[in-house]
Design a protein around this motif. Structure first.
Motif, PDB file in Angstrom:
ATOM      1  N   SER A   1      87.672 -46.075   8.700  1.00  0.00           N
ATOM      2  CA  SER A   1      86.489 -45.884   7.856  1.00  0.00           C
ATOM      3  C   SER A   1      86.816 -45.441   6.439  1.00  0.00           C
ATOM      4  O   SER A   1      86.089 -45.765   5.493  1.00  0.00           O
ATOM      5  N   VAL A   2      87.910 -44.709   6.279  1.00  0.00           N
ATOM      6  CA  VAL A   2      88.259 -44.150   4.977  1.00  0.00           C
ATOM      7  C   VAL A   2      89.390 -44.933   4.310  1.00  0.00           C
ATOM      8  O   VAL A   2      89.463 -45.015   3.086  1.00  0.00           O
ATOM      9  N   GLY A   3      90.262 -45.516   5.145  1.00  0.00           N
ATOM     10  CA  GLY A   3      91.435 -46.182   4.615  1.00  0.00           C
ATOM     11  C   GLY A   3      92.648 -45.275   4.710  1.00  0.00           C
ATOM     12  O   GLY A   3      92.524 -44.056   4.605  1.00  0.00           O
ATOM     13  N   ALA A   4      93.807 -45.864   4.907  1.00  0.00           N
ATOM     14  CA  ALA A   4      95.028 -45.080   5.047  1.00  0.00           C
ATOM     15  C   ALA A   4      95.621 -44.762   3.682  1.00  0.00           C
ATOM     16  O   ALA A   4      95.327 -45.415   2.684  1.00  0.00           O
ATOM     17  N   GLY A   5      96.456 -43.734   3.660  1.00  0.00           N
ATOM     18  CA  GLY A   5      97.141 -43.348   2.438  1.00  0.00           C
ATOM     19  C   GLY A   5      96.448 -42.217   1.711  1.00  0.00           C
ATOM     20  O   GLY A   5      95.594 -41.517   2.266  1.00  0.00           O
ATOM     21  N   LEU A   6      96.822 -42.040   0.454  1.00  0.00           N
ATOM     22  CA  LEU A   6      96.221 -40.976  -0.355  1.00  0.00           C
ATOM     23  C   LEU A   6      94.738 -41.242  -0.557  1.00  0.00           C
ATOM     24  O   LEU A   6      94.329 -42.377  -0.821  1.00  0.00           O
ATOM     25  N   THR A   7      93.922 -40.202  -0.430  1.00  0.00           N
ATOM     26  CA  THR A   7      92.483 -40.361  -0.633  1.00  0.00           C
ATOM     27  C   THR A   7      92.161 -40.415  -2.131  1.00  0.00           C
ATOM     28  O   THR A   7      92.858 -39.820  -2.955  1.00  0.00           O
ATOM     29  N   VAL A   8      91.100 -41.119  -2.460  1.00  0.00           N
ATOM     30  CA  VAL A   8      90.672 -41.238  -3.856  1.00  0.00           C
ATOM     31  C   VAL A   8      89.999 -39.933  -4.286  1.00  0.00           C
ATOM     32  O   VAL A   8      89.120 -39.428  -3.565  1.00  0.00           O
ATOM     33  N   PRO A   9      90.387 -39.340  -5.407  1.00  0.00           N
ATOM     34  CA  PRO A   9      89.729 -38.110  -5.860  1.00  0.00           C
ATOM     35  C   PRO A   9      88.223 -38.296  -5.969  1.00  0.00           C
ATOM     36  O   PRO A   9      87.737 -39.337  -6.437  1.00  0.00           O
ATOM     37  N   ALA A  10      87.471 -37.292  -5.538  1.00  0.00           N
ATOM     38  CA  ALA A  10      86.014 -37.383  -5.515  1.00  0.00           C
ATOM     39  C   ALA A  10      85.439 -37.664  -6.895  1.00  0.00           C
ATOM     40  O   ALA A  10      84.485 -38.447  -7.042  1.00  0.00           O
ATOM     41  N   ALA A  11      85.991 -37.034  -7.922  1.00  0.00           N
ATOM     42  CA  ALA A  11      85.451 -37.192  -9.276  1.00  0.00           C
ATOM     43  C   ALA A  11      85.518 -38.642  -9.742  1.00  0.00           C
ATOM     44  O   ALA A  11      84.656 -39.090 -10.509  1.00  0.00           O
ATOM     45  N   GLU A  12      86.510 -39.384  -9.275  1.00  0.00           N
ATOM     46  CA  GLU A  12      86.634 -40.792  -9.671  1.00  0.00           C
ATOM     47  C   GLU A  12      85.503 -41.637  -9.099  1.00  0.00           C
ATOM     48  O   GLU A  12      85.234 -42.740  -9.588  1.00  0.00           O
ATOM     49  N   LEU A  13      84.855 -41.130  -8.060  1.00  0.00           N
ATOM     50  CA  LEU A  13      83.750 -41.846  -7.430  1.00  0.00           C
ATOM     51  C   LEU A  13      82.402 -41.244  -7.802  1.00  0.00           C
ATOM     52  O   LEU A  13      81.375 -41.577  -7.206  1.00  0.00           O
ATOM     53  N   GLY A  14      82.410 -40.327  -8.773  1.00  0.00           N
ATOM     54  CA  GLY A  14      81.172 -39.694  -9.196  1.00  0.00           C
ATOM     55  C   GLY A  14      80.654 -38.649  -8.236  1.00  0.00           C
ATOM     56  O   GLY A  14      79.460 -38.320  -8.253  1.00  0.00           O
ATOM     57  N   ARG A  15      81.537 -38.114  -7.422  1.00  0.00           N
ATOM     58  CA  ARG A  15      81.143 -37.101  -6.449  1.00  0.00           C
ATOM     59  C   ARG A  15      81.803 -35.770  -6.795  1.00  0.00           C
ATOM     60  O   ARG A  15      82.822 -35.711  -7.472  1.00  0.00           O
ATOM     61  N   THR A  16      81.203 -34.716  -6.294  1.00  0.00           N
ATOM     62  CA  THR A  16      81.704 -33.377  -6.580  1.00  0.00           C
ATOM     63  C   THR A  16      82.944 -33.096  -5.739  1.00  0.00           C
ATOM     64  O   THR A  16      82.930 -33.313  -4.522  1.00  0.00           O
ATOM     65  N   PRO A  17      84.029 -32.616  -6.344  1.00  0.00           N
ATOM     66  CA  PRO A  17      85.221 -32.263  -5.572  1.00  0.00           C
ATOM     67  C   PRO A  17      84.895 -31.232  -4.493  1.00  0.00           C
ATOM     68  O   PRO A  17      84.041 -30.362  -4.677  1.00  0.00           O
ATOM     69  N   MET A  18      85.591 -31.341  -3.381  1.00  0.00           N
ATOM     70  CA  MET A  18      85.305 -30.468  -2.242  1.00  0.00           C
ATOM     71  C   MET A  18      85.482 -28.998  -2.589  1.00  0.00           C
ATOM     72  O   MET A  18      84.762 -28.146  -2.078  1.00  0.00           O
ATOM     73  N   ALA A  19      86.417 -28.682  -3.455  1.00  0.00           N
ATOM     74  CA  ALA A  19      86.618 -27.288  -3.848  1.00  0.00           C
ATOM     75  C   ALA A  19      85.350 -26.718  -4.474  1.00  0.00           C
ATOM     76  O   ALA A  19      84.980 -25.559  -4.228  1.00  0.00           O
ATOM     77  N   ASP A  20      84.643 -27.539  -5.271  1.00  0.00           N
ATOM     78  CA  ASP A  20      83.418 -27.079  -5.919  1.00  0.00           C
ATOM     79  C   ASP A  20      82.247 -27.053  -4.943  1.00  0.00           C
ATOM     80  O   ASP A  20      81.368 -26.189  -5.046  1.00  0.00           O
ATOM     81  N   VAL A  21      82.221 -27.992  -3.998  1.00  0.00           N
ATOM     82  CA  VAL A  21      81.195 -27.965  -2.945  1.00  0.00           C
ATOM     83  C   VAL A  21      81.305 -26.666  -2.161  1.00  0.00           C
ATOM     84  O   VAL A  21      80.312 -25.984  -1.887  1.00  0.00           O
ATOM     85  N   PHE A  22      82.545 -26.314  -1.815  1.00  0.00           N
ATOM     86  CA  PHE A  22      82.798 -25.094  -1.063  1.00  0.00           C
ATOM     87  C   PHE A  22      82.369 -23.856  -1.849  1.00  0.00           C
ATOM     88  O   PHE A  22      81.655 -22.984  -1.332  1.00  0.00           O
ATOM     89  N   LYS A  23      82.780 -23.773  -3.098  1.00  0.00           N
ATOM     90  CA  LYS A  23      82.444 -22.604  -3.915  1.00  0.00           C
ATOM     91  C   LYS A  23      80.937 -22.426  -4.045  1.00  0.00           C
ATOM     92  O   LYS A  23      80.416 -21.306  -3.956  1.00  0.00           O
ATOM     93  N   GLN A  24      80.215 -23.529  -4.240  1.00  0.00           N
ATOM     94  CA  GLN A  24      78.775 -23.441  -4.393  1.00  0.00           C
ATOM     95  C   GLN A  24      78.107 -23.037  -3.081  1.00  0.00           C
ATOM     96  O   GLN A  24      77.151 -22.250  -3.065  1.00  0.00           O
ATOM     97  N   ALA A  25      78.590 -23.579  -1.968  1.00  0.00           N
ATOM     98  CA  ALA A  25      78.019 -23.227  -0.664  1.00  0.00           C
ATOM     99  C   ALA A  25      78.193 -21.741  -0.369  1.00  0.00           C
ATOM    100  O   ALA A  25      77.298 -21.097   0.194  1.00  0.00           O
ATOM    101  N   VAL A  26      79.334 -21.190  -0.774  1.00  0.00           N
ATOM    102  CA  VAL A  26      79.580 -19.759  -0.572  1.00  0.00           C
ATOM    103  C   VAL A  26      78.714 -18.928  -1.510  1.00  0.00           C
ATOM    104  O   VAL A  26      78.077 -17.949  -1.096  1.00  0.00           O
ATOM    105  N   ALA A  27      78.651 -19.313  -2.772  1.00  0.00           N
ATOM    106  CA  ALA A  27      77.903 -18.542  -3.768  1.00  0.00           C
ATOM    107  C   ALA A  27      76.404 -18.534  -3.473  1.00  0.00           C
ATOM    108  O   ALA A  27      75.719 -17.543  -3.750  1.00  0.00           O
TER     109      ALA A  27
END
Length: 221
Positions: free
Chosen positions: A180-206
């Motif tokens: 479903s995702v494809g093998a190898g290195l994952t595409v950075p979220a920002a390149e797809l117009g999505r929020t990086p997981m680190a920022d999703v996590f920080k916001q969910a905690v805050a």
């Protein structure tokens, strides 16, 4: 970038914010529920928490990312300092992970607005990178995963809250995720117009809030 609407958890007793691309999922993605229940087997959670489960799981299947919120009986013998790191290390052990490297850990902070009556709550966070096989497929199918974990200690109600985010870094060709995702290195979220997981996590905690303390079997403020 994405919007962060308020999301209701545990019947609305808790709320936080994260993108709508994270939809209700199942905890067998990396057998998270078995780790949680094995480490801290709750007594009948429906009796003491008035909720059907102690864990809520949200998944973005297109990126194989997930966000999990868990309510666990407080591990009183665990010190506040480094508690998030302890949970990360224990997770790695339970998941038979390889190459567990803690890359960041915070000091202990008081969780503003989350104390119960005169008892403050505290929070620590930690980040690690580890190789985990999905549904225990075997070491040849291990994916390299970045794991973000916050341990919010609600001392007034004897509860450890874990907010955990999982971000694949490399998908093994042998993993079921590769279909479903494809093998190898994952595409950075920002390149797809999505929020990086680190920022999703920080916001969910805050943005984490408790709307009804009755969830914990106590009378609310």
């Amino acid at each position: 970038m994405e919007q962060f609407p308020q999301r209701q958890l545990f019947g609305g007793a808790i709320s936080t914010t994260f993108p709508l691309r994270f939809q209700v999922g199942f905890s067998f993605i990396y057998l998270f529920i078995f780790w949680a229940s094995k480490v801290f087997p709750l007594q009948d959670v429906s009796n003491i928490r008035q909720v059907p489960d102690h864990q809520e799981v949200f998944v973005d299947p297109e990126r194989d990312e997930s966000l999990i919120i868990e309510l666990l009986e407080m591990k009183h013998e665990l010190s506040d300092n480094g508690s998030a790191t302890w949970f990360l290390q224990d997770l790695a052990t339970e998941q038979d992970a390889e190459g567990n490297i803690v890359t960041d850990q915070s000091a202990v902070f008081e969780a503003q607005g989350l104390g119960y009556r005169n008892t403050p709550s505290v929070i620590t966070t930690a980040t690690a990178q580890m190789a985990i096989s999905k549904a225990r497929q075997g070491r040849e199918a291990q994916n390299l995963i970045k794991v973000y974990l916050a341990n919010l200690r609600l001392k007034g109600v004897g509860t450890d809250v874990l907010i955990t985010a999982y971000e694949p870094v490399f998908i093994s060709p042998s993993s079921e995720s590769a279909r479903s995702v494809g093998a190898g290195l994952t595409v950075p979220a920002a390149e797809l117009g999505r929020t990086p997981m680190a920022d999703v996590f920080k916001q969910a905690v805050a943005a984490f809030r408790i709307n009804d303390w009755n969830l914990f079997g106590v009378v609310g403020l």
